[in-house]
Write a protein that holds these residues in place. Structure first.
Motif, PDB file in Angstrom:
ATOM      1  N   GLY A 172       0.812  -1.212   0.000  1.00 24.02           N
ATOM      2  CA  GLY A 172       0.000   0.000   0.000  1.00 24.02           C
ATOM      3  C   GLY A 172       0.842   1.256   0.000  1.00 24.02           C
ATOM      4  N   LEU A 173       1.912   1.255   0.788  1.00 31.86           N
ATOM      5  CA  LEU A 173       2.805   2.419   0.825  1.00 31.86           C
ATOM      6  C   LEU A 173       3.489   2.637  -0.518  1.00 31.86           C
ATOM      7  N   LYS A 174       3.904   1.557  -1.170  1.00 27.41           N
ATOM      8  CA  LYS A 174       4.542   1.675  -2.488  1.00 27.41           C
ATOM      9  C   LYS A 174       3.566   2.262  -3.505  1.00 27.41           C
ATOM     10  N   ALA A 175       2.322   1.778  -3.461  1.00 29.83           N
ATOM     11  CA  ALA A 175       1.325   2.282  -4.404  1.00 29.83           C
ATOM     12  C   ALA A 175       1.047   3.761  -4.162  1.00 29.83           C
ATOM     13  N   ARG A 176       0.999   4.169  -2.928  1.00 26.40           N
ATOM     14  CA  ARG A 176       0.749   5.575  -2.612  1.00 26.40           C
ATOM     15  C   ARG A 176       1.916   6.445  -3.071  1.00 26.40           C
ATOM     16  N   ARG A 177       3.136   5.980  -2.809  1.00 28.32           N
ATOM     17  CA  ARG A 177       4.290   6.784  -3.229  1.00 28.32           C
ATOM     18  C   ARG A 177       4.326   6.920  -4.748  1.00 28.32           C
ATOM     19  N   ALA A 178       4.025   5.834  -5.447  1.00 25.74           N
ATOM     20  CA  ALA A 178       4.023   5.884  -6.906  1.00 25.74           C
ATOM     21  C   ALA A 178       2.972   6.852  -7.438  1.00 25.74           C
ATOM     22  N   ALA A 179       1.865   6.982  -6.714  1.00 24.37           N
ATOM     23  CA  ALA A 179       0.782   7.867  -7.147  1.00 24.37           C
ATOM     24  C   ALA A 179       0.926   9.279  -6.589  1.00 24.37           C
ATOM     25  N   GLY A 180       1.986   9.531  -5.830  1.00 23.64           N
ATOM     26  CA  GLY A 180       2.182  10.851  -5.253  1.00 23.64           C
ATOM     27  C   GLY A 180       1.266  11.149  -4.084  1.00 23.64           C
ATOM     28  N   VAL A 181       0.799  10.097  -3.403  1.00 18.20           N
ATOM     29  CA  VAL A 181      -0.086  10.253  -2.241  1.00 18.20           C
ATOM     30  C   VAL A 181       0.737  10.109  -0.964  1.00 18.20           C
ATOM     31  N   ALA A 182       0.515  10.995  -0.011  1.00 12.42           N
ATOM     32  CA  ALA A 182       1.264  10.959   1.247  1.00 12.42           C
ATOM     33  C   ALA A 182       1.034   9.634   1.974  1.00 12.42           C
ATOM     34  N   PRO A 183       2.043   9.140   2.694  1.00 13.41           N
ATOM     35  CA  PRO A 183       1.862   7.879   3.424  1.00 13.41           C
ATOM     36  C   PRO A 183       0.871   8.022   4.566  1.00 13.41           C
ATOM     37  N   PHE A 184       0.221   6.922   4.883  1.00  7.84           N
ATOM     38  CA  PHE A 184      -0.642   6.884   6.060  1.00  7.84           C
ATOM     39  C   PHE A 184       0.211   6.679   7.311  1.00  7.84           C
ATOM     40  N   THR A 185      -0.353   6.991   8.463  1.00  7.40           N
ATOM     41  CA  THR A 185       0.258   6.660   9.750  1.00  7.40           C
ATOM     42  C   THR A 185      -0.099   5.218  10.101  1.00  7.40           C
ATOM     43  N   VAL A 186       0.871   4.451  10.599  1.00 10.96           N
ATOM     44  CA  VAL A 186       0.625   3.075  11.018  1.00 10.96           C
ATOM     45  C   VAL A 186       0.554   3.059  12.541  1.00 10.96           C
ATOM     46  N   MET A 187      -0.588   2.687  13.089  1.00 13.95           N
ATOM     47  CA  MET A 187      -0.840   2.782  14.523  1.00 13.95           C
ATOM     48  C   MET A 187      -1.151   1.410  15.104  1.00 13.95           C
ATOM     49  N   SER A 188      -0.185   0.845  15.821  1.00 12.46           N
ATOM     50  CA  SER A 188      -0.435  -0.415  16.515  1.00 12.46           C
ATOM     51  C   SER A 188      -1.285  -0.166  17.753  1.00 12.46           C
ATOM     52  N   CYS A 189      -2.289  -1.011  17.938  1.00 14.71           N
ATOM     53  CA  CYS A 189      -3.115  -0.972  19.149  1.00 14.71           C
ATOM     54  C   CYS A 189      -2.965  -2.269  19.928  1.00 14.71           C
ATOM     55  N   ASP A 190      -1.828  -2.952  19.734  1.00 16.41           N
ATOM     56  CA  ASP A 190      -1.591  -4.205  20.435  1.00 16.41           C
ATOM     57  C   ASP A 190      -0.846  -3.976  21.736  1.00 16.41           C
ATOM     58  N   PRO A 212      16.163  -2.403  -0.075  1.00 14.06           N
ATOM     59  CA  PRO A 212      16.766  -1.621   1.014  1.00 14.06           C
ATOM     60  C   PRO A 212      16.522  -0.122   0.905  1.00 14.06           C
ATOM     61  N   ALA A 213      16.491   0.403  -0.301  1.00 10.77           N
ATOM     62  CA  ALA A 213      16.255   1.841  -0.465  1.00 10.77           C
ATOM     63  C   ALA A 213      14.841   2.206  -0.007  1.00 10.77           C
ATOM     64  N   PHE A 214      13.874   1.338  -0.301  1.00 10.90           N
ATOM     65  CA  PHE A 214      12.510   1.614   0.142  1.00 10.90           C
ATOM     66  C   PHE A 214      12.405   1.490   1.660  1.00 10.90           C
ATOM     67  N   ALA A 215      13.178   0.580   2.241  1.00 11.54           N
ATOM     68  CA  ALA A 215      13.193   0.468   3.708  1.00 11.54           C
ATOM     69  C   ALA A 215      13.656   1.779   4.331  1.00 11.54           C
ATOM     70  N   ASP A 216      14.663   2.406   3.745  1.00 12.17           N
ATOM     71  CA  ASP A 216      15.132   3.704   4.247  1.00 12.17           C
ATOM     72  C   ASP A 216      14.030   4.751   4.116  1.00 12.17           C
ATOM     73  N   TRP A 217      13.288   4.697   3.007  1.00  8.80           N
ATOM     74  CA  TRP A 217      12.191   5.645   2.818  1.00  8.80           C
ATOM     75  C   TRP A 217      11.112   5.443   3.877  1.00  8.80           C
ATOM     76  N   VAL A 218      10.794   4.197   4.177  1.00  4.71           N
ATOM     77  CA  VAL A 218       9.794   3.908   5.205  1.00  4.71           C
ATOM     78  C   VAL A 218      10.232   4.493   6.545  1.00  4.71           C
ATOM     79  N   ARG A 219      11.468   4.235   6.927  1.00  7.30           N
ATOM     80  CA  ARG A 219      11.956   4.737   8.218  1.00  7.30           C
ATOM     81  C   ARG A 219      11.943   6.260   8.281  1.00  7.30           C
TER      82      ARG A 219
END
Length: 491
Positions: A172-190, A212-219
């Motif tokens: 989902g994050l990859k698809a959003r980045r490709a479309a120029g859509v800002a990432p969502f916040t990921v909120m654990s409730c566990d 690995p490059a996308f991992a850096d982008w995620v962080r």
């Protein structure tokens, strides 16, 4: 005659049942939630229901998602009642029912393409999760994300057809980045220490195996706020369905029963926006760690202290365990002498007062919470809730007699029979391994402490090993009740 729960029947509900004060057709999904279970519907959805009843944040309704057969069953149950849920809040002397309507739909579970399409929608600004404490692919021996887990290896190999929650989030994050859509916040409730960080490690760890490059982008670009969540919401059975029907006049396929206590402390890190949860009782802070440690060690650790002696003594409900003088005295002694003294201060909170509230909650007879539930998944919970406290006390040179007894009780429970000889059915994903280790520990206690992925350095402490062995011998010789009595009297 009970009314079947549906939008068409809301007006027919008994007058003492609260119901949505907002128009369902005015809601728009802004949160996609993985793991629509009882806790989620008794916690996050309740906060949203409170907000929406005040006319706020109608664009943050919930869209369900999931990756397991359980999610399929939940979707089928909720679809039949227009995504409505009956939430029954119970104190010792009062019960009240509310129908919540903050959920607008449920993506077909295990349909990866449909889930990724939903995650790609710019309207989704938060992706929340309740996937259980064991759902984050953490290696117990290291406390870190395990990239070698078979499910993670499979998603790393076939990124185009993800099967795990974290693989789907990445897609989902990859698809959003490709479309120029800002990432969502990921909120654990566990109920996981530093759940936001643990969730980030899982998402970025899987990304590193793919790109690995996308991992850096995620962080660097995706927010993963930590949160402390708290509310007891036991599993639904025919008992709860019958009470919902007979006491409140509602036919609900999967009602949620919960205590009247609720708490949520969250780090305020939501770049894409969030509902105004602080207006309905949530607390936003810059660092959730103090609240998290208080809850995990005093409440969740306390549950383990209650659970295993009660299980060995054939006690069924949690409130019945707390009504046993030996069990309650054991809890009080271990908490006040060993647990609470090593819990750091929490702003604006009296720790002993917090513990007294824990006792009150566990004594609530209405909840119907079971000892078996508290005993569940000890191999995952003990390294989070009990063993860190032992490690802290050993490091400081403090006593660990009570916590060593709590650990010996867990070992004895995993041997598979109660003190009366009744069979304990498997109650842990690693039950076979635990049962074998517990059987071996009867003659050689180090067989249990040698599970380094669970005990780490604590299992190698001579002080802890001696206390554990002494208590385990006593449990096999005289049973849990006699062993608790000797511990409490200092014999």
């Amino acid at each position: 005659m009970a009314v079947s729960l549906s939008l068409a029947n809301l007006a027919k509900l008994p007058p003492d049942v609260a119901r949505p004060g907002y128009e369902r057709n005015a809601l728009k999904a802004g949160i996609l939630h993985f793991g629509v279970g009882n806790f989620h519907r008794a916690h996050l959805q309740v906060y949203l229901d409170r907000l929406m009843n005040g006319g706020r944040d109608l664009d943050f309704a919930v869209l369900g998602a999931g990756v397991t057969p359980y999610d399929l069953r939940m979707r089928d149950a909720l679809a039949g009642q227009d995504w409505l849920t009956t939430v029954v809040e119970q104190s010792a002397d009062r019960s009240a029912a509310r129908v919540t309507g903050v959920m607008t739909g449920f993506v077909p579970p295990m349909d990866g393409r449909a889930i990724v399409a939903a995650l790609s929608d710019p309207a989704i600004r938060i992706v929340s999760l309740t996937v259980t404490e064991g759902g984050y692919f953490v290696n117990p021996s290291t406390g870190r994300f395990d990239p070698g887990h078979p499910a993670i290896v499979a998603d790393a190999r076939d990124a185009g057809e993800p099967k795990t929650v974290f693989g789907l989030i990445l897609a989902g994050l990859k698809a959003r980045r490709a479309a120029g859509v800002a990432p969502f916040t990921v909120m654990s409730c566990d109920n996981v220490p530093h759940n936001g960080k643990v969730c980030r490690d899982a998402v970025a760890g899987l990304a590193a195996a793919q790109d690995p490059a996308f991992a850096d982008w995620v962080r660097g670009n995706v927010a993963f706020p930590n949160a402390m969540v708290d509310r007891i919401a036991p599993a639904t059975s025919d008992r709860e369905r019958a009470i919902t029907r007979d006491a409140f006049g509602i036919e609900d396929a999967w009602p949620v029963f919960c205590e009247d206590f609720i708490q949520w402390v969250v780090e305020d890190d939501f770049p894409a926006g969030r509902p105004a949860f602080e207006e309905v009782g949530a607390e936003f802070v810059t660092d959730v760690t103090p609240w998290e440690m208080m809850k995990i060690r005093i409440l969740n650790g306390g549950h383990a202290i209650i659970a295993y002696p009660s299980g060995l003594m054939d006690i069924h409900f949690v409130h019945e365990g707390m009504e046993d003088p030996l069990v309650r005295a054991f809890l009080q002694k271990v908490e006040r002498e060993e647990v609470i003294p090593v819990v750091p201060p929490v702003p604006g909170t009296d720790l002993d007062g917090y513990f007294r509230k824990v006792e009150e909650r566990c004594l609530n007879p209405k909840i119907g919470d079971t000892i078996r539930r508290l005993c569940l998944d000890g191999s995952n919970r003990q390294p989070k809730f009990i063993i860190p406290t032992i490690a802290d006390r050993l490091k400081a040179g403090h006593g660990i007699e009570g916590l060593a007894l709590a650990s010996a009780l867990w070992c004895r429970y995993c041997a598979g029979t109660t003190d009366s000889g009744a069979v304990i059915e498997p109650n842990d994903p690693n039950w076979e391994r635990l049962a074998a280790a517990a059987a071996a520990a009867r003659s050689e206690p180090s067989a249990w402490l040698g599970m380094r992925d669970i005990y780490g350095d604590v299992g190698e402490s001579a002080v802890f090993a001696a206390a554990f062995a002494r208590h385990l011998v006593a449990l096999w010789a005289g049973g849990a009740r006699a062993t608790l009595q000797r511990y409490l009297t200092g014999a």
